[in-house]
Design a protein around this motif. Sequence first.
Motif, short mmCIF file in Angstrom:
data_model
loop_
_atom_site.label_atom_id
_atom_site.label_comp_id
_atom_site.label_asym_id
_atom_site.label_seq_id
_atom_site.Cartn_x
_atom_site.Cartn_y
_atom_site.Cartn_z
N ILE A 1 -4.70 1.23 -19.55
CA ILE A 1 -5.98 0.62 -19.12
C ILE A 1 -5.98 0.47 -17.60
N ASP A 2 -7.06 0.91 -16.96
CA ASP A 2 -7.15 0.78 -15.50
C ASP A 2 -7.15 -0.68 -15.10
N ARG A 3 -6.16 -1.10 -14.31
CA ARG A 3 -6.02 -2.50 -13.93
C ARG A 3 -5.90 -2.71 -12.42
N VAL A 4 -5.72 -1.62 -11.68
CA VAL A 4 -5.66 -1.71 -10.21
C VAL A 4 -6.61 -0.67 -9.65
N THR A 5 -7.48 -1.13 -8.74
CA THR A 5 -8.42 -0.19 -8.11
C THR A 5 -8.39 -0.42 -6.61
N GLY A 6 -8.52 0.66 -5.87
CA GLY A 6 -8.52 0.52 -4.42
C GLY A 6 -9.04 1.76 -3.74
N GLY A 7 -9.01 1.71 -2.42
CA GLY A 7 -9.49 2.83 -1.63
C GLY A 7 -9.13 2.65 -0.16
N ILE A 8 -9.59 3.60 0.64
CA ILE A 8 -9.27 3.62 2.07
C ILE A 8 -10.56 3.36 2.83
N TYR A 9 -10.46 2.53 3.89
CA TYR A 9 -11.65 2.25 4.70
C TYR A 9 -11.67 3.18 5.92
N ASN A 10 -12.77 3.86 6.09
CA ASN A 10 -12.85 4.84 7.19
C ASN A 10 -13.27 4.22 8.49
N ALA B 1 -13.31 -7.05 3.72
CA ALA B 1 -12.10 -6.30 4.09
C ALA B 1 -12.24 -5.48 5.37
N SER B 2 -13.44 -4.90 5.58
CA SER B 2 -13.58 -3.96 6.69
C SER B 2 -13.29 -4.61 8.05
N GLN B 3 -13.57 -5.91 8.16
CA GLN B 3 -13.32 -6.61 9.45
C GLN B 3 -11.84 -6.78 9.74
N TRP B 4 -11.01 -6.69 8.71
CA TRP B 4 -9.60 -7.05 8.86
C TRP B 4 -8.66 -5.87 8.74
N LEU B 5 -9.20 -4.72 8.26
CA LEU B 5 -8.36 -3.54 8.10
C LEU B 5 -8.39 -2.68 9.36
N LYS B 6 -7.27 -2.01 9.62
CA LYS B 6 -7.27 -0.95 10.64
C LYS B 6 -8.09 0.21 10.11
N VAL C 1 0.56 -6.26 6.44
CA VAL C 1 0.07 -6.40 5.06
C VAL C 1 -0.50 -7.80 4.85
N LEU C 2 -1.61 -7.87 4.11
CA LEU C 2 -2.24 -9.16 3.78
C LEU C 2 -2.34 -9.28 2.26
N ASP C 3 -1.85 -10.40 1.71
CA ASP C 3 -2.00 -10.71 0.29
C ASP C 3 -2.95 -11.90 0.16
N LEU C 4 -4.08 -11.70 -0.49
CA LEU C 4 -5.09 -12.76 -0.63
C LEU C 4 -4.96 -13.44 -1.99
N PHE D 1 -4.92 -5.02 9.66
CA PHE D 1 -3.97 -4.81 8.57
C PHE D 1 -4.00 -3.35 8.12
N ASP D 2 -2.81 -2.83 7.82
CA ASP D 2 -2.72 -1.50 7.21
C ASP D 2 -3.09 -1.56 5.74
N LEU D 3 -2.79 -2.71 5.13
CA LEU D 3 -2.95 -2.84 3.68
C LEU D 3 -3.36 -4.26 3.32
N ILE D 4 -4.39 -4.37 2.47
CA ILE D 4 -4.72 -5.66 1.86
C ILE D 4 -4.52 -5.51 0.36
N VAL D 5 -3.81 -6.47 -0.23
CA VAL D 5 -3.63 -6.49 -1.68
C VAL D 5 -4.10 -7.84 -2.21
N SER D 6 -4.61 -7.84 -3.43
CA SER D 6 -5.01 -9.12 -4.02
C SER D 6 -5.07 -9.02 -5.55
N ASN D 7 -4.63 -10.10 -6.15
CA ASN D 7 -4.83 -10.31 -7.59
C ASN D 7 -5.66 -11.58 -7.69
N PRO D 8 -6.98 -11.48 -7.51
CA PRO D 8 -7.81 -12.68 -7.46
C PRO D 8 -8.20 -13.16 -8.86
#
Length: 271
Positions: free
Chosen positions: A262-271, A219-224, A108-111, A172-179
């Motif tokens: 209110i939508d406050r977290v958005t994400g997705g999966i990299y293929n 993100a794509s360079q760092w995710l599995k 896991v990576l937290d930016l 990384f399996d997962l990247i999370v960030s609150n930038p």
Amino acid sequence: MDNVRSVSQGSPLPRLEQQMLWQYVLQVPRAWLIAHDTDPLAPAAAAEFLKLQARRLAGTPMAYILGQREFMGHEFQVSPAVLIPRPETELLVETGLGYLKGRVAPRVLDLGTGSGAIAISVALGCPEATVVATDFSPDALAVAGANAQRLDARVEFLCGSWYHALSDHKGFDLIVSNPPYIAAGDSHLQEGDVRFEPASALTDGEDGLAALRSIIQGASQWLKPQGALYMEHGWDQAQAVRHLLEQAGFTRLVSLPDLAGIDRVTGGIYN
Ligand SMILES: C[S@@+](CC[C@H](N)C(=O)[O-])C[C@H]1O[C@@H](n2cnc3c(N)ncnc32)[C@H](O)[C@@H]1O
């Protein structure tokens, strides 16, 4: 001789804040205050209360006065070098932990880790995970490192701008960030507690999407393959963030609402 009740009389602070300051000054639990509010008080304690009260009345956030804030059930130390962890950010941690469930030894990576609130909570919630956390502020990383040590969380902290902090950490399996996602010049930056927090934790100095854009594009360079990226964002940014994710090749996009709907977290999966 003064006592808690007499010194508090006429205090313009809300009762809860008065109690928090007394607990801090006297190092006692709240129940003690109620039972002992007419006990004689050392003059130094009364003076300390009045000094802290003055800071609070001048706007200093309670978390900076007390030096701590609770997040995900853990006590995090905070200083003006870091953003005060927000309750709404727990949604990002819970989303991340939900994604990690059932994965073997996930990475896991937290930016932009700030106080380390997200990275440390993920490490404590998923002890089998390897957690890496970055920030470009050495002062923030010092706070995060101390929090990890105190809370006994295993997190590797690295200094640098977004992915530049990383070297051989791919996969990384997962990247999370609150930038930082507040646009430069937004009037919220001049209001309440926010005025005392580091500007670089709040605004990207641009349109509010610059940091989110950098994180998504890199993100794509760092995710599995099939790795996930989830980010916290502003109340009106979900659609823009989904669009950026789509453009960067992410699928299975989701936006998740906070307690106010209110939508406050958005994400997705990299293929
Ligand atoms: C909104 S705060 C989030 C802090 C913490 N993760 C939390 O949720 O409480 C954003 C953090 O990103 C960091 N940051 C801002 N720009 C950065 C950059 N270019 N590279 C790395 N970190 C950055 C700031 O120093 C700050 O700690």
